[in-house]
Design a protein around this motif. Structure first.
Motif, short mmCIF file in Angstrom:
data_model
loop_
_atom_site.label_atom_id
_atom_site.label_comp_id
_atom_site.label_asym_id
_atom_site.label_seq_id
_atom_site.Cartn_x
_atom_site.Cartn_y
_atom_site.Cartn_z
N ARG A 141 11.15 -18.83 9.22
CA ARG A 141 12.43 -18.11 9.19
C ARG A 141 12.25 -16.72 8.58
O ARG A 141 12.84 -15.74 9.07
N PHE A 142 11.43 -16.64 7.53
CA PHE A 142 11.19 -15.34 6.89
C PHE A 142 10.51 -14.37 7.87
O PHE A 142 10.91 -13.21 7.99
N ALA A 143 9.46 -14.87 8.57
CA ALA A 143 8.73 -14.01 9.50
C ALA A 143 9.64 -13.55 10.64
O ALA A 143 9.55 -12.41 11.10
N PHE A 144 10.52 -14.43 11.09
CA PHE A 144 11.45 -14.08 12.17
C PHE A 144 12.45 -13.03 11.69
O PHE A 144 12.72 -12.05 12.39
N ARG A 145 12.98 -13.24 10.48
CA ARG A 145 14.01 -12.34 9.93
C ARG A 145 13.43 -10.98 9.59
O ARG A 145 14.02 -9.95 9.87
N ARG A 146 12.24 -10.97 8.98
CA ARG A 146 11.58 -9.72 8.57
C ARG A 146 10.46 -9.36 9.56
O ARG A 146 9.36 -9.02 9.16
N ARG A 147 10.77 -9.45 10.84
CA ARG A 147 9.73 -9.31 11.86
C ARG A 147 9.05 -7.93 11.86
O ARG A 147 7.85 -7.83 12.10
N ARG A 148 9.81 -6.88 11.59
CA ARG A 148 9.20 -5.54 11.58
C ARG A 148 8.19 -5.42 10.45
O ARG A 148 7.10 -4.87 10.63
N PHE A 149 8.54 -5.94 9.31
CA PHE A 149 7.65 -5.90 8.14
C PHE A 149 6.38 -6.71 8.41
O PHE A 149 5.26 -6.24 8.15
N VAL A 150 6.55 -7.92 8.96
CA VAL A 150 5.40 -8.79 9.24
C VAL A 150 4.49 -8.16 10.30
O VAL A 150 3.26 -8.12 10.14
N ALA A 151 5.10 -7.64 11.37
CA ALA A 151 4.30 -7.01 12.44
C ALA A 151 3.54 -5.80 11.90
O ALA A 151 2.37 -5.58 12.26
N LEU A 152 4.21 -5.03 11.04
CA LEU A 152 3.58 -3.84 10.46
C LEU A 152 2.35 -4.22 9.63
O LEU A 152 1.31 -3.54 9.68
N ILE A 153 2.46 -5.30 8.87
CA ILE A 153 1.33 -5.75 8.05
C ILE A 153 0.13 -6.10 8.93
O ILE A 153 -1.00 -5.69 8.66
N TRP A 154 0.39 -6.84 10.02
CA TRP A 154 -0.72 -7.25 10.89
C TRP A 154 -1.34 -6.06 11.61
O TRP A 154 -2.56 -5.99 11.78
N VAL A 155 -0.50 -5.11 12.04
CA VAL A 155 -1.03 -3.90 12.70
C VAL A 155 -1.87 -3.10 11.70
O VAL A 155 -2.93 -2.56 12.04
N ALA A 156 -1.39 -3.03 10.45
CA ALA A 156 -2.15 -2.31 9.41
C ALA A 156 -3.49 -2.99 9.15
O ALA A 156 -4.52 -2.32 8.98
N LEU A 157 -3.49 -4.33 9.11
CA LEU A 157 -4.75 -5.07 8.91
C LEU A 157 -5.71 -4.82 10.06
O LEU A 157 -6.92 -4.65 9.85
N LEU A 158 -5.17 -4.78 11.30
CA LEU A 158 -6.01 -4.51 12.47
C LEU A 158 -6.61 -3.11 12.39
O LEU A 158 -7.81 -2.91 12.65
N ALA A 159 -5.79 -2.14 12.01
CA ALA A 159 -6.28 -0.76 11.88
C ALA A 159 -7.33 -0.65 10.78
O ALA A 159 -8.36 0.03 10.94
N LEU A 160 -7.09 -1.32 9.66
CA LEU A 160 -8.03 -1.29 8.54
C LEU A 160 -9.37 -1.91 8.93
O LEU A 160 -10.44 -1.34 8.66
N ALA A 161 -9.30 -3.07 9.60
CA ALA A 161 -10.54 -3.74 10.03
C ALA A 161 -11.26 -2.89 11.07
O ALA A 161 -12.50 -2.78 11.06
N GLY A 162 -10.50 -2.29 11.99
CA GLY A 162 -11.10 -1.43 13.02
C GLY A 162 -11.78 -0.22 12.41
O GLY A 162 -12.89 0.16 12.83
N PHE A 163 -11.14 0.38 11.40
CA PHE A 163 -11.74 1.53 10.71
C PHE A 163 -13.03 1.11 10.01
O PHE A 163 -14.04 1.82 10.05
N GLY A 164 -13.00 -0.06 9.36
CA GLY A 164 -14.20 -0.57 8.68
C GLY A 164 -15.34 -0.81 9.64
O GLY A 164 -16.50 -0.48 9.35
N ALA A 165 -15.00 -1.35 10.82
CA ALA A 165 -16.04 -1.61 11.82
C ALA A 165 -16.62 -0.31 12.38
O ALA A 165 -17.83 -0.19 12.59
N ALA A 166 -15.73 0.66 12.62
CA ALA A 166 -16.17 1.93 13.20
C ALA A 166 -17.04 2.73 12.23
O ALA A 166 -17.99 3.43 12.65
N SER A 167 -16.74 2.62 10.95
CA SER A 167 -17.49 3.42 9.96
C SER A 167 -18.67 2.66 9.36
O SER A 167 -19.43 3.23 8.57
N ALA A 168 -18.85 1.39 9.74
CA ALA A 168 -19.95 0.59 9.18
C ALA A 168 -21.28 1.05 9.77
O ALA A 168 -21.37 1.43 10.94
N SER A 169 -22.30 1.01 8.96
CA SER A 169 -23.64 1.36 9.45
C SER A 169 -24.17 0.24 10.32
O SER A 169 -23.72 -0.91 10.23
N THR A 170 -25.15 0.56 11.14
CA THR A 170 -25.75 -0.45 12.03
C THR A 170 -26.34 -1.57 11.19
O THR A 170 -27.06 -1.34 10.22
#
Length: 749
Positions: free
Chosen positions: A10-39
């Motif tokens: 119910r919380f995730a449904f009600r605060r859907r923008r907040f929850v979606a934003l957190i997951w998008v931020a985690l995806l961006a953070l992980a993507g940045f880490g992967a892109a900047s990681a050394s071989t």
């Protein structure tokens, strides 16, 4: 647990923008880490507790100048018909190649001139240049690899056949376009299942976000944790499959709740509280099975297990939070037009029995025949598993079109089959009174062993307390004869140790493969016992029964052995090999069976939980055993079928990989899911339950009091929400009547 998940949904449904934003931020953070990681630097392959590993460690300690885990290559030359490699013109071409290799890269440690070290075959037709590098194969630059590939071009123009073998040409495996096809098939199945593009897109979108975070995190941590490319591919394979399935179960339950007329937020909460509980349990079983691979004590397998388990954890968290949030964005479009019209109808017509209902009734009429057909069918498929041979791949298992395989064949023809897998004998004379005499005794003993083609003179280190002896067997590296030679040298070494005090250890790629395969063989049965025992205990908690978990565990074993039989038939015997892109048959990858057991266990428990919990729920609310089976199939068969087809499509997509191990695991998981979902869970399980009747759901009272109530079905939640069946009309959720309207709506869904 169900109550907590209800509130979370119910919380995730009600605060859907907040929850979606957190997951998008985690995806961006992980993507940045992967892109900047050394071989990622290659982590050395190690097998703790084996003789080959002890010898390897001793070499690194006593021969510090030798790069024990450095990449190697062999540039093999074959003279044209009627010529020899010792002819002046051919000799000049090879010498020029040697010079080019030495100056081609600063990563080269040494290049051995074949005319100086005697690397020319007896008939003079074949010669090879041995190249060793300062770094491992994964750390070689593209420029170094290009220099190696270009080295023999001039010699080829002069008429010589030039092929290159060794691990220096190791490339990152590619999964190919079939992986995309697997996801496309999953999308089609979801559209057919839900009848709505929005509902079909939800599981795909959320699964891709979860896998993106998981694989990007693995890539970012690859260097510090020593993870290779195969680890991320396998994590993607498993994470994508379970991510789609878990979201599918949540969305399916949400639609069912909407069909009952509940408000959207309430429906999301109930979907996460009920189906979400099963998702948590199913995800937990997969995670435990994958993390349990650590008991084998093979670092590479442990890393694969933990990485894949991490991706599964992310998939579960996504299903419990991001999926209800996305359902909030989707609104009622998640139902599809037909379902929305049916939901708006004030008096819907009685729905016809769906396919699941008709199949369950057929099984109830012929339970013995269905059981016999399923068990005998899987038994026949399992027969090839009795011929299972395990090993690790070498260049001899490469496709015949590759230069590595052609180099392997040229060396076998020119120098003998065993030349491709030399054994390295390490003699530790630190505790011997006369080291040189002890080493001579070792050399003489090995020379007299049957199956040995050649023994090179011993090479001592600077301190004079360790010697290396190279032994060339007569047979190919993966043969049983070569394995016998390894055991014979070790047996002779034990006698020499007792006589002289010198320790004799056998290593090299061939001995390492033999030790690895033996360790995997030894670990398979204990791991299988651990996994099956765990399945039994967990299912006993869920179903409050002894016979249902026993049946589930035995069915799991049957599907695993049948899948192994299919793998042996295709990859070892070559049956239908061309259909699956198997160019070269050979032993089954040593780690494949145990890895398959871990993954299939988790998936098998998924289907068991999602299908049988509906049956138990119906039985607990007063339905007869036969009616409960039909109810379970009416509600669960379509979703479980869709989930299984999706998993098969995703796993089968990896059969297109260029890496033999990824190809083999993709095939084995796809076929295992087919056997487990469609033969064991859809046929054998209802047949056994029909034959057992009420006994299937019985549990001794003392055991019932002992076991905690995990409430996977959300029974406690329904009581808390006031959904307990009304004794007057029996129309409550899950009551004897089963909720006639719910059944009608679900049959449409």
């Amino acid at each position: 647990m169900a109550t907590f998940l209800y509130k979370l949904g119910r919380f995730a449904f009600r605060r859907r923008r907040f929850v979606a934003l957190i997951w998008v931020a985690l995806l961006a953070l992980a993507g940045f880490g992967a892109a900047s990681a050394s071989t990622a630097a290659s982590s050395s392959f190690s097998i703790p507790g084996t003789e080959a590993q002890r010898a390897f460690d001793l070499l690194e300690q006593r021969f510090p100048g030798v790069s024990a885990d450095g990449a190697t290559a062999r540039v093999v030359f074959k003279a044209p018909e009627g010529q020899k490699m010792t002819d002046p013109e051919n000799k000049a071409r090879v010498t020029k190649t040697v010079s080019g290799l030495k100056s081609g890269s600063d990563q080269v440690a040494s290049v051995a001139d074949p005319y100086t070290v005697g690397a020319v075959s007896k008939d003079g037709s074949t010669a090879y240049v041995a190249v060793s590098y300062k770094v491992s194969a994964m750390e070689l630059t593209d420029e170094t690899r290009d220099a190696l590939k270009d080295a023999g071009h001039a010699a080829q123009k002069g008429g010589l056949t030039v092929e290159i073998g060794g691990d220096a040409l190791l490339v990152i495996p590619e999964t190919g376009a079939t992986e995309v096809i697997g996801v496309a098939v999953a999308a089609v199945v979801l559209v057919i299942t839900f009848g709505s593009l929005v509902a079909a897109g939800l599981p795909l979108l959320t699964a891709l976000i979860g896998v993106g975070i998981g694989v990007s995190t693995i890539t970012a941590l690859a260097n510090p944790l020593g993870l290779d490319s195969t680890t991320s591919i396998l994590a993607m394979m498993i994470g994508l499959a379970v991510g789609i399935d878990y979201a599918l179960f949540i969305v399916s339950r949400y639609r069912a709740e909407l069909a009952e007329g509940r408000e959207r937020e309430e429906a999301a909460g109930r979907a996460v509280g009920t189906a979400g509980s099963a998702v948590v349990f199913a995800g937990l079983t997969v995670v435990i099975a994958l993390v349990g691979l650590a008991v084998v004590n093979i670092p590479i397998l442990t890393k694969m297990g933990f990485a894949a388990a991490g991706t599964v954890v992310i998939a579960v968290l996504v299903a419990l939070t991001l999926v209800p949030a996305m359902m909030g964005f989707a609104g009622k479009r998640v139902m599809g037009r037909k379902a929305r019209k049916a939901a708006d109808a004030s008096a819907p017509a009685e729905a016809k029995p769906n396919m699941g209902t008709r199949w369950a009734r057929f099984v109830l009429r012929k339970p013995v025949w269905v059981l016999l057909a399923g068990v005998i069918g899987l038994g026949v498929v399992a027969v090839p598993a009795t011929s299972l041979e395990m090993g690790l791949p070498d260049d001899g298992s490469q496709p015949t079109s590759s230069t590595q395989r052609r180099a392997y064949d040229l060396l076998s023809d020119g120098f003998g089959p065993g030349f491709n897998g030399p054994l390295l004998v390490v003699v530790d004379t630190a505790d011997s009174s006369d080291g040189k005499t002890a080493v001579k005794q070792v050399t003489d003993e090995i020379s007299g062993i049957r199956g040995v083609a050649a023994v090179t003179p011993a090479q001592f280190n600077k301190a004079g307390d360790t010697a290396m002896i190279t032994v060339v067997p007569k047979d190919r590296p993966s043969s049983t004869e070569t394995e016998d030679v390894v055991h014979a040298i070790r047996d002779a070494g034990a006698d020499i140790t007792s006589d002289t005090g010198a320790k004799v250890l056998v290593t090299g790629a061939t001995a390492m493969n033999i030790d690895f395969s033996q360790k995997m063989n030894d670990a398979l049965l204990p791991y299988l016992a651990l996994v099956v025992g765990l399945a039994f205990l967990l299912l006993m908690l869920v179903f409050r029964s002894v016979l249902v978990p026993l049946k589930a565990a035995l069915g799991f074993l049957l599907s695993v052995v049948a899948a192994l039989g299919a793998v042996v038939a295709v990859f070892q015997w070559g049956w239908l090999g061309s259909l699956f892109g198997v160019e070269q048959t050979g032993p089954i990858m040593s780690m494949m069976p145990i890895f398959m057991v871990g993954v299939v266990f988790g998936l098998a428990m998924d289907y068991e939980v999602f299908l049988v919990t509906r049956m138990r729920e119906a039985y607990v609310h007063g339905e007869k055993p036969g009616e409960a089976i039909v109810t379970g199939f009416r509600h669960g068969a379509r979703v479980v079928t869709a989930a299984a087809v999706i998993m098969m499509a995703v796993f089968a997509g990896f059969i297109g990989s260029t890496e033999q191990m990824v190809k083999m695991i993709g095939f084995s998981l796809a076929i295992a899911v087919f056997f487990d979902a469609f033969v064991v869970r859809m046929a054998i399980v209802p047949a056994v339950l029909a034959l057992l009747g009420d006994r299937a759901w019985s549990l001794p009272r003392w055991l019932d009091r002992l076991l905690p109530n995990v409430d996977v079905e959300g029974e406690g939640l329904r009581k808390q929400l006031g959904d307990a069946p009304d004794p007057e009309d029996g129309s409550g959720h899950g009551g004897r009547g089963g909720g006639a309207e719910e059944e009608r709506e679900l049959s449409r869904v």
